[in-house]
Enzyme design. Structure first.
Site, PDB file in Angstrom:
ATOM      1  N   MET A  71       0.830  -1.214   0.000  1.00 27.19           N
ATOM      2  CA  MET A  71       0.000   0.000   0.000  1.00 27.19           C
ATOM      3  C   MET A  71       0.857   1.253   0.000  1.00 27.19           C
ATOM      4  O   MET A  71       0.591   2.206  -0.738  1.00 27.19           O
ATOM      5  CB  MET A  71      -0.943   0.007   1.213  1.00 27.19           C
ATOM      6  N   ASP A 126      10.994   3.158   5.345  1.00 25.54           N
ATOM      7  CA  ASP A 126      10.745   1.806   5.838  1.00 25.54           C
ATOM      8  C   ASP A 126      11.833   1.488   6.870  1.00 25.54           C
ATOM      9  O   ASP A 126      12.732   2.302   7.109  1.00 25.54           O
ATOM     10  CB  ASP A 126      10.756   0.792   4.682  1.00 25.54           C
ATOM     11  N   VAL A 144       2.157   1.031   7.776  1.00 27.86           N
ATOM     12  CA  VAL A 144       2.907  -0.098   8.352  1.00 27.86           C
ATOM     13  C   VAL A 144       1.901  -1.210   8.661  1.00 27.86           C
ATOM     14  O   VAL A 144       0.693  -1.016   8.499  1.00 27.86           O
ATOM     15  CB  VAL A 144       3.703   0.343   9.621  1.00 27.86           C
ATOM     16  N   SER A 173      -7.075  -0.271   7.808  1.00 25.46           N
ATOM     17  CA  SER A 173      -8.330  -0.748   7.226  1.00 25.46           C
ATOM     18  C   SER A 173      -9.404  -0.851   8.296  1.00 25.46           C
ATOM     19  O   SER A 173     -10.582  -0.939   7.978  1.00 25.46           O
ATOM     20  CB  SER A 173      -8.146  -2.147   6.624  1.00 25.46           C
ATOM     21  N   HIS A 228      -8.032   6.114   4.256  1.00 28.67           N
ATOM     22  CA  HIS A 228      -8.075   4.712   3.840  1.00 28.67           C
ATOM     23  C   HIS A 228      -8.129   4.603   2.324  1.00 28.67           C
ATOM     24  O   HIS A 228      -9.190   4.790   1.713  1.00 28.67           O
ATOM     25  CB  HIS A 228      -9.289   4.033   4.502  1.00 28.67           C
ATOM     26  N   GLU A 237     -11.451   6.778   1.863  1.00 26.20           N
ATOM     27  CA  GLU A 237     -12.308   7.073   3.018  1.00 26.20           C
ATOM     28  C   GLU A 237     -11.494   7.959   3.976  1.00 26.20           C
ATOM     29  O   GLU A 237     -10.361   7.615   4.319  1.00 26.20           O
ATOM     30  CB  GLU A 237     -12.703   5.782   3.740  1.00 26.20           C
ATOM     31  N   ASN A 246     -15.984  -1.503   3.804  1.00 23.98           N
ATOM     32  CA  ASN A 246     -15.806  -2.876   4.293  1.00 23.98           C
ATOM     33  C   ASN A 246     -16.980  -3.309   5.170  1.00 23.98           C
ATOM     34  O   ASN A 246     -17.356  -4.474   5.176  1.00 23.98           O
ATOM     35  CB  ASN A 246     -14.484  -3.013   5.055  1.00 23.98           C
TER      36      ASN A 246
HETATM   37  N1  NAD Z   1      -3.211  -4.614   1.344  1.00 21.88           N
HETATM   38  C1  NAD Z   1      -4.404  -4.055   1.187  1.00 21.88           C
HETATM   39  O1  NAD Z   1      -5.200  -4.445   0.332  1.00 21.88           O
HETATM   40  C2  NAD Z   1      -4.786  -2.881   2.045  1.00 21.88           C
HETATM   41  C3  NAD Z   1      -5.829  -2.043   1.633  1.00 21.88           C
HETATM   42  C4  NAD Z   1      -6.130  -0.919   2.403  1.00 21.88           C
HETATM   43  C5  NAD Z   1      -5.420  -0.670   3.567  1.00 21.88           C
HETATM   44  N2  NAD Z   1      -4.415  -1.532   3.969  1.00 21.88           N
HETATM   45  C6  NAD Z   1      -3.673  -1.212   5.192  1.00 21.88           C
HETATM   46  O2  NAD Z   1      -2.428  -0.633   4.831  1.00 21.88           O
HETATM   47  C7  NAD Z   1      -1.453  -0.945   5.821  1.00 21.88           C
HETATM   48  C8  NAD Z   1      -0.245  -1.584   5.155  1.00 21.88           C
HETATM   49  O3  NAD Z   1      -0.654  -2.748   4.487  1.00 21.88           O
HETATM   50  P1  NAD Z   1       0.232  -3.446   3.352  1.00 21.88           P
HETATM   51  O4  NAD Z   1      -0.614  -4.486   2.734  1.00 21.88           O
HETATM   52  O5  NAD Z   1       0.876  -2.401   2.503  1.00 21.88           O
HETATM   53  O6  NAD Z   1       1.366  -4.145   4.271  1.00 21.88           O
HETATM   54  P2  NAD Z   1       2.821  -4.667   3.863  1.00 21.88           P
HETATM   55  O7  NAD Z   1       3.131  -5.760   4.807  1.00 21.88           O
HETATM   56  O8  NAD Z   1       2.905  -4.914   2.384  1.00 21.88           O
HETATM   57  O9  NAD Z   1       3.770  -3.415   4.181  1.00 21.88           O
HETATM   58  C9  NAD Z   1       4.102  -2.957   5.462  1.00 21.88           C
HETATM   59  C10 NAD Z   1       5.465  -2.281   5.390  1.00 21.88           C
HETATM   60  O10 NAD Z   1       5.733  -1.608   6.616  1.00 21.88           O
HETATM   61  C11 NAD Z   1       7.094  -1.781   6.931  1.00 21.88           C
HETATM   62  N3  NAD Z   1       7.273  -1.531   8.355  1.00 21.88           N
HETATM   63  C12 NAD Z   1       7.058  -2.358   9.416  1.00 21.88           C
HETATM   64  N4  NAD Z   1       7.312  -1.712  10.577  1.00 21.88           N
HETATM   65  C13 NAD Z   1       7.704  -0.440  10.234  1.00 21.88           C
HETATM   66  C14 NAD Z   1       8.118   0.694  10.983  1.00 21.88           C
HETATM   67  N5  NAD Z   1       8.151   0.664  12.311  1.00 21.88           N
HETATM   68  N6  NAD Z   1       8.463   1.811  10.320  1.00 21.88           N
HETATM   69  C15 NAD Z   1       8.435   1.839   8.945  1.00 21.88           C
HETATM   70  N7  NAD Z   1       8.052   0.797   8.189  1.00 21.88           N
HETATM   71  C16 NAD Z   1       7.701  -0.341   8.828  1.00 21.88           C
HETATM   72  C17 NAD Z   1       7.402  -3.199   6.482  1.00 21.88           C
HETATM   73  O11 NAD Z   1       8.813  -3.391   6.329  1.00 21.88           O
HETATM   74  C18 NAD Z   1       6.626  -3.255   5.169  1.00 21.88           C
HETATM   75  O12 NAD Z   1       7.419  -2.791   4.096  1.00 21.88           O
HETATM   76  C19 NAD Z   1      -2.151  -1.823   6.857  1.00 21.88           C
HETATM   77  O13 NAD Z   1      -2.620  -1.022   7.910  1.00 21.88           O
HETATM   78  C20 NAD Z   1      -3.317  -2.399   6.066  1.00 21.88           C
HETATM   79  O14 NAD Z   1      -4.402  -2.770   6.881  1.00 21.88           O
HETATM   80  C21 NAD Z   1      -4.087  -2.602   3.216  1.00 21.88           C
END
Ligand code: NAD
Length: 406
Positions: free
Chosen positions: A14, A33, A90, A119, A140, A152, A190
């Site tokens: 994301m 990151d 994250v 989310s 969101h 959102e 959702n």
């Molecule tokens: N994947 C989806 O479809 C989706 C859709 C909407 C919202 N979200 C939300 O977005 C957020 C991220 O989801 P994602 O799917 O991209 O996850 P992901 O696991 O692909 O990415 C998370 C990233 O955060 C990094 N990270 C971990 N701890 C950290 C820190 N302390 N500081 C900086 N970086 C750090 C990780 O190394 C990783 O690169 C979540 O809250 C998720 O609920 C996801």
């Protein structure tokens, strides 16, 4: 407040997508990151999105270079002293998010807005863990962020109106459709999608129809894809965790098949196996799980499947959201159209206009009929009953959730 520089924390799926969206609008963005490999992967994803535009002739290689150079990839907070907004992306773990915001509190100027791409987690709780709850807000994005138009915007209990206005303007400057939604589990899209996906799965595990039959019916109804194709795309882990959380929060049952599939590692397209099989996989194991549920008497059998069975719970939840002032009716419909691509036949239509078109008396009668068969998850929202009693029956009388000139 005008936003001159943004930051995204978390360069995962994301975060990288959101950083691409920001640079596309011409703004510089710091992408941070904790893991160099994830950062590299995030940059690769971002470049890939631009490269596809170049390959399809929508952008020149020079323009791509210009946009990509707006990203400052980093593992440190050195570049955060002049950012106007930070979007946190994250992992979906409250303690991780709180820790990130505590760090940001120390390195960002006082005026910086803190936005979370969560989310489901509570924005108010995150805000309370910072020194600036008035600047904390949910933003969101939907997946994939560079394609999906809806964002959102979720204010917490202490978020200021100024922060809401700034973030709405910022989202518009990114060419997105912002919809302000009051904080509630699942937010809006959702929350409305889950009863629909859940009901599709209830119907499947009861043997009312196959996944393919249900998908085909819902595509004919107007959806861009059927519920099982969608769930396989979203990931069964995400679906299961969201369903479990919303089930607990709203006190509704969820289909046991979700947990069985999750535990069996049938996590959807990304795992090569979900409701459908991909590559050399088949859906045979899912059919065996369904048979097991039925043999053990854990689910009823011989029930009906109809598009009404899937759509009525979504309409009912949308009406409940009107009652709770989660968002006004036009915004609810807009969010569902922009967030899911929902249509009725050829027409883009959200759940409340759909109720008006079907007739609110018809929707109420349908919910009562389904409730008699399946129980309280079909209990009609009180506002629906009130409207029917008052003769606000929808489009046919010129008045329902919207007004119509006849
Ligand atoms: N994947 C989806 O479809 C989706 C859709 C909407 C919202 N979200 C939300 O977005 C957020 C991220 O989801 P994602 O799917 O991209 O996850 P992901 O696991 O692909 O990415 C998370 C990233 O955060 C990094 N990270 C971990 N701890 C950290 C820190 N302390 N500081 C900086 N970086 C750090 C990780 O190394 C990783 O690169 C979540 O809250 C998720 O609920 C996801």
């Amino acid at each position: 407040m005008y936003i001159f520089k943004a930051a995204v924390v978390g360069a995962g799926f994301m975060g990288a997508g959101i950083a691409q969206v920001i640079t596309y609008s011409g703004l510089p963005v710091v992408l941070k990151d904790v893991d160099q490999k994830m950062l590299d992967k995030g940059m690769e994803q971002l470049r890939g999105i631009y490269q596809r535009r170049v390959d399809s002739g929508k952008m020149s290689a020079g323009e791509m270079q210009e946009k990509v150079s707006l990203v400052i990839p980093t593992l440190t907070y050195d570049e955060f002293s002049d950012v106007d907004i930070v979007i946190e992306a994250v992992p979906e773990v409250m303690s991780v998010k709180k820790k990130v915001f505590a760090e940001l509190d120390e390195v960002c100027p006082e005026h910086t807005i803190f936005a979370s791409n969560t989310s489901a987690l509570s924005i108010s709780e995150m805000g309370a863990a910072t020194k600036r709850p008035q600047k904390m807000i949910g933003m969101h994005f939907f997946s994939p962020a560079h394609v999906m138009k809806l964002v959102e915007i979720i204010p917490g209990l202490d978020t200021s109106q100024e922060t809401i206005d700034d973030v709405v303007m910022f989202a518009e400057s990114l060419r997105k459709i912002p919809v302000v939604v009051q904080e509630c589990p699942g937010f809006l899209v959702n929350r409305l999608l889950m009863p629909y996906l859940g009901e599709a799965t209830f119907a499947l595990q009861e043997g009312a129809a196959t996944a393919r039959e249900i998908d085909e019916t819902m595509v004919k109804f107007g959806w861009p894809m059927g519920p099982f194709t969608l769930m396989d795309m979203l990931g069964i882990d995400v679906v299961y965790h969201t369903a479990k959380y919303l089930g607990e929060e709203y006190g509704v049952e969820i289909p046991p098949l979700f947990e069985m599939m999750y535990k069996a590692g049938r996590l959807g397209e990304k795992a090569g196996a979900g409701f459908y099989g991909y590559g050399d996989q088949t859906d045979e194991p899912v059919r065996a799980m369904i048979k097991q549920l039925q043999d053990e008497g854990k689910v009823p059998t011989g029930t009906e499947f109809s598009w009404q069975r899937l759509m009525m719970p979504m309409i009912n939840e949308a009406i409940q959201c009107v009652t709770e002032n989660i968002a006004p009716p036009d915004k609810i419909d807009m969010a569902m159209i922009a967030g899911t691509g929902m249509k009725y036949g050829e027409e883009r239509m959200g759940p409340l206009q759909l109720a008006d078109v079907l007739g609110l008396d018809v929707v109420l009668a349908e919910l009562e009929r389904l409730r008699a068969q399946f129980g309280n998850r079909f209990r009609p929202a009180r506002l629906l009953k009130t409207k029917v009693r008052a003769g606000h029956l929808g489009k046919k009388v010129g008045k329902g959730f919207f007004e119509y000139t006849t």
